[in-house]
Motif scaffolding. Structure first.
Motif, PDB file in Angstrom:
ATOM      1  N   ASP A 153       0.814  -1.209   0.000  1.00 25.01           N
ATOM      2  CA  ASP A 153       0.000   0.000   0.000  1.00 25.01           C
ATOM      3  C   ASP A 153       0.853   1.268   0.000  1.00 25.01           C
ATOM      4  N   LEU A 154       2.166   1.118  -0.147  1.00 29.10           N
ATOM      5  CA  LEU A 154       3.090   2.257  -0.254  1.00 29.10           C
ATOM      6  C   LEU A 154       2.892   3.262   0.880  1.00 29.10           C
ATOM      7  N   ASN A 155       2.729   2.760   2.107  1.00 29.52           N
ATOM      8  CA  ASN A 155       2.564   3.668   3.235  1.00 29.52           C
ATOM      9  C   ASN A 155       3.803   3.751   4.119  1.00 29.52           C
ATOM     10  N   GLY A 156       4.871   3.037   3.736  1.00 33.62           N
ATOM     11  CA  GLY A 156       6.111   3.115   4.496  1.00 33.62           C
ATOM     12  C   GLY A 156       6.072   2.402   5.831  1.00 33.62           C
ATOM     13  N   ARG A 157       5.034   1.570   6.038  1.00 37.90           N
ATOM     14  CA  ARG A 157       4.900   0.850   7.307  1.00 37.90           C
ATOM     15  C   ARG A 157       4.745  -0.638   7.040  1.00 37.90           C
ATOM     16  N   LEU A 158       5.293  -1.437   7.937  1.00 35.84           N
ATOM     17  CA  LEU A 158       5.177  -2.887   7.829  1.00 35.84           C
ATOM     18  C   LEU A 158       3.851  -3.312   8.450  1.00 35.84           C
ATOM     19  N   ASP A 159       2.846  -3.499   7.614  1.00 37.86           N
ATOM     20  CA  ASP A 159       1.523  -3.898   8.076  1.00 37.86           C
ATOM     21  C   ASP A 159       1.490  -5.416   8.301  1.00 37.86           C
ATOM     22  N   PRO A 160       0.523  -5.906   9.105  1.00 39.70           N
ATOM     23  CA  PRO A 160       0.480  -7.350   9.412  1.00 39.70           C
ATOM     24  C   PRO A 160       0.460  -8.242   8.183  1.00 39.70           C
ATOM     25  N   ASN A 161      -0.278  -7.855   7.137  1.00 35.33           N
ATOM     26  CA  ASN A 161      -0.353  -8.702   5.938  1.00 35.33           C
ATOM     27  C   ASN A 161       0.932  -8.657   5.123  1.00 35.33           C
ATOM     28  N   GLU A 162       1.837  -7.743   5.468  1.00 31.52           N
ATOM     29  CA  GLU A 162       3.110  -7.632   4.768  1.00 31.52           C
ATOM     30  C   GLU A 162       4.245  -8.310   5.539  1.00 31.52           C
ATOM     31  N   ASP A 163       3.868  -9.029   6.598  1.00 31.09           N
ATOM     32  CA  ASP A 163       4.872  -9.695   7.431  1.00 31.09           C
ATOM     33  C   ASP A 163       4.349 -11.042   7.927  1.00 31.09           C
ATOM     34  N   ASP A 164       3.593 -11.745   7.050  1.00 32.54           N
ATOM     35  CA  ASP A 164       3.013 -13.029   7.459  1.00 32.54           C
ATOM     36  C   ASP A 164       3.389 -14.162   6.512  1.00 32.54           C
ATOM     37  N   SER A 165       4.554 -14.042   5.876  1.00 37.39           N
ATOM     38  CA  SER A 165       5.021 -15.027   4.902  1.00 37.39           C
ATOM     39  C   SER A 165       3.981 -15.185   3.796  1.00 37.39           C
ATOM     40  N   GLU A 166       3.480 -16.387   3.579  1.00 37.04           N
ATOM     41  CA  GLU A 166       2.569 -16.635   2.459  1.00 37.04           C
ATOM     42  C   GLU A 166       1.102 -16.709   2.878  1.00 37.04           C
ATOM     43  N   LEU A 167       0.778 -16.268   4.084  1.00 33.12           N
ATOM     44  CA  LEU A 167      -0.597 -16.393   4.550  1.00 33.12           C
ATOM     45  C   LEU A 167      -1.560 -15.473   3.808  1.00 33.12           C
ATOM     46  N   SER A 168      -1.106 -14.300   3.407  1.00 34.56           N
ATOM     47  CA  SER A 168      -1.970 -13.364   2.694  1.00 34.56           C
ATOM     48  C   SER A 168      -1.126 -12.542   1.734  1.00 34.56           C
ATOM     49  N   TRP A 169      -1.807 -11.867   0.816  1.00 35.69           N
ATOM     50  CA  TRP A 169      -1.111 -11.007  -0.146  1.00 35.69           C
ATOM     51  C   TRP A 169      -0.661  -9.737   0.564  1.00 35.69           C
ATOM     52  N   PRO A 170       0.510  -9.182   0.252  1.00 35.23           N
ATOM     53  CA  PRO A 170       1.439  -9.591  -0.804  1.00 35.23           C
ATOM     54  C   PRO A 170       2.436 -10.636  -0.314  1.00 35.23           C
ATOM     55  N   PRO A 171       3.168 -11.260  -1.239  1.00 38.22           N
ATOM     56  CA  PRO A 171       4.226 -12.184  -0.834  1.00 38.22           C
ATOM     57  C   PRO A 171       5.278 -11.447  -0.006  1.00 38.22           C
ATOM     58  N   ASP A 172       5.688 -12.040   1.091  1.00 41.80           N
ATOM     59  CA  ASP A 172       6.731 -11.435   1.921  1.00 41.80           C
ATOM     60  C   ASP A 172       7.480 -12.552   2.631  1.00 41.80           C
ATOM     61  N   ASN A 173       8.623 -12.203   3.203  1.00 41.45           N
ATOM     62  CA  ASN A 173       9.454 -13.229   3.840  1.00 41.45           C
ATOM     63  C   ASN A 173       9.245 -13.326   5.345  1.00 41.45           C
ATOM     64  N   GLY A 174       8.356 -12.496   5.889  1.00 37.53           N
ATOM     65  CA  GLY A 174       8.026 -12.615   7.303  1.00 37.53           C
ATOM     66  C   GLY A 174       9.184 -12.404   8.249  1.00 37.53           C
ATOM     67  N   ASP A 175      10.168 -11.583   7.849  1.00 36.55           N
ATOM     68  CA  ASP A 175      11.351 -11.400   8.697  1.00 36.55           C
ATOM     69  C   ASP A 175      11.259 -10.187   9.610  1.00 36.55           C
ATOM     70  N   GLY A 176      10.119  -9.503   9.602  1.00 35.81           N
ATOM     71  CA  GLY A 176       9.952  -8.347  10.475  1.00 35.81           C
ATOM     72  C   GLY A 176      10.586  -7.076   9.965  1.00 35.81           C
TER      73      GLY A 176
END
Length: 432
Positions: free
Chosen positions: A194-217
């Motif tokens: 969402d280009l908000n400069g913040r690590l939102d929950p869906n951006e730090d949950d590996s493959e559980l939800s979009w977008p793809p991320d590595n869940g490393d915090g």
């Protein structure tokens, strides 16, 4: 007896129906009341978030007009200290994701390289940029329809399944970059969907939800963490807080007052600034006496050279031609060390030396002239890179999250604020 039983039965039946109707009315009323309370809570949270944006705008305007010449981080320190705000029944939080987690404050748009200033060589160094990326970006930006070897122009975009016309002008947003051939949303946004400069929950949950991320915090922002379209040039003088003096029209008296130099020096500065082909970098590279001669000033041989503080004031307070609306330079005080590696004009050794020197200055560089204190930095070298760098910001990126105290409902307001002219202008605004 039968009539009495029938009457009793009818009464009970009517009472049952009335009870059902009453229960339905009560359930509907409760649902409506609940929805009303939730809507009210969202309104409180939204206005709390907007209060955070207004605080950032007010502080940005204050520091633009009242700069702290002894501390280049004053605005960002102030917004960090006031990033948690309390209101009646609500609160706001100004924050963004840094390499070590959530940080209070706002993002300096000038801490990233403006894509509208980048050359083909600079663009080619961007992380994971495709081979056709640099030419495609340049074709999108330029005003003509001449296609570069690996680029694309109007004809290509009109031939797509869903045709559109390229900008043929400066890129206006990071989202617009995704319209350029070869630049995918994954490349531009990374995990920051969402280009908000913040690590939102869906951006730090590996493959559980979009977008793809590595869940490393840690938030991977893709290209949006290195480049920007939001930074602006010009702005108020970094020392005075007044509009910059355009040397093509300013008087010697104005320059003398603003730069705190003598009348002869001021006349030489104005004479050169009004000459054909004048550049601000020349004040770094050449002696003022030589510049006075270039400007055709009588008695140029008597002009005293600019001292370091005077040179810094010229660079902070003056311009040659208008600067408003132009893409911003890179703020050498706030940029991440890794951003410098995408400027081939600055070698890895010089970049390390700049960052090392900056680390020893708790208040940052007061002017680009202070870079002369960097080991191995000559005047010629500084003159070559000075058109890329600045020591202040004219645009801030604000992510303000409002929270309703009664329900815990949150609303985020994301805004980009241009401080290059006053009053400040909101160039992007999203509620989510």
């Amino acid at each position: 007896m039968r009539r009495r039983s029938f009457a009793t039965l009818m009464v009970l039946w009517v009472a049952a129906i009335a009870g059902v109707v009453m229960a339905a009315v009560q359930a509907t009323s409760f649902a409506q009341a609940s929805a009303g309370r939730e809507a009210l809570a969202r309104v409180r949270a939204a206005w709390a978030a907007r209060s955070g944006v207004e605080l950032a705008i007010a502080r940005g305007e204050f520091f633009a007009q009242n700069p702290d010449s002894a501390n280049s981080y004053a605005l960002f320190d102030d917004l960090s200290a006031s990033g948690d705000g309390k209101l009646q029944d609500a609160a706001f939080r100004l924050s963004y994701s840094g390499p070590d987690g959530d940080r209070l404050g706002v993002v300096d748009a000038n801490a990233r390289i403006n894509v509208n200033l980048m050359t083909a060589e600079q663009l080619a160094l961007l992380p994971d940029i495709p081979e056709d990326g640099p030419d495609s970006i340049l074709d999108w930006r330029d005003a003509d329809d001449d296609t570069r070897p690996l680029g694309a122009e109007r004809g290509y975009y009109l031939s797509r399944k869903f045709p559109y016309i390229p900008r043929n002008g400066p890129v206006r947003s990071m989202g617009e970059l995704e319209l350029i051939i070869g630049l995918t949303p994954e490349l531009v946004r990374g995990e920051d969907w969402d280009l908000n400069g913040r690590l939102d929950p869906n951006e730090d949950d590996s493959e559980l939800s979009w977008p793809p991320d590595n869940g490393d915090g840690v938030l991977d922002q893709g290209l949006s963490g290195v480049i920007t379209t939001a930074s602006t040039d010009g702005g108020m003088g970094a020392t005075s807080g007044l509009p910059r003096l355009d040397l093509t029209t300013a008087s010697a008296g104005q320059v003398a007052q603003r730069v705190l130099c003598d009348a002869t020096q001021a006349a030489a500065i104005v004479a050169y600034g009004a000459s054909s082909g004048a550049t601000m970098s020349a004040f770094i590279q050449r002696d003022l006496r030589q510049l006075a001669q270039t400007g055709g000033m009588a008695g140029a041989t008597t002009v005293r050279a600019l001292e370091r503080t005077e040179l810094g004031a010229v660079l902070n307070e003056c311009s040659i031609g208008p600067t408003a609306g132009k893409p911003g330079k890179l703020n050498i005080n706030t940029c991440d060390a890794k951003v410098l590696q995408y400027l081939p004009e600055i070698s890895a050794t010089l970049a390390d030396a700049i960052i090392y020197e900056r680390a020893g200055r708790p208040e940052g560089f007061a002017s680009v002239a202070d870079l002369l204190d960097v080991p191995s930095m000559s005047r010629n070298r500084l003159a070559r890179i000075s058109n890329l760098l600045d020591v202040r910001s004219n645009a801030i990126i604000v992510s303000s999250r409002g929270r309703d105290a009664r329900t815990g409902i949150e609303v985020e307001v994301f805004a980009t604020v241009d401080l290059s002219t006053l009053p400040a202008t909101i160039t992007e605004y999203r509620v989510q």
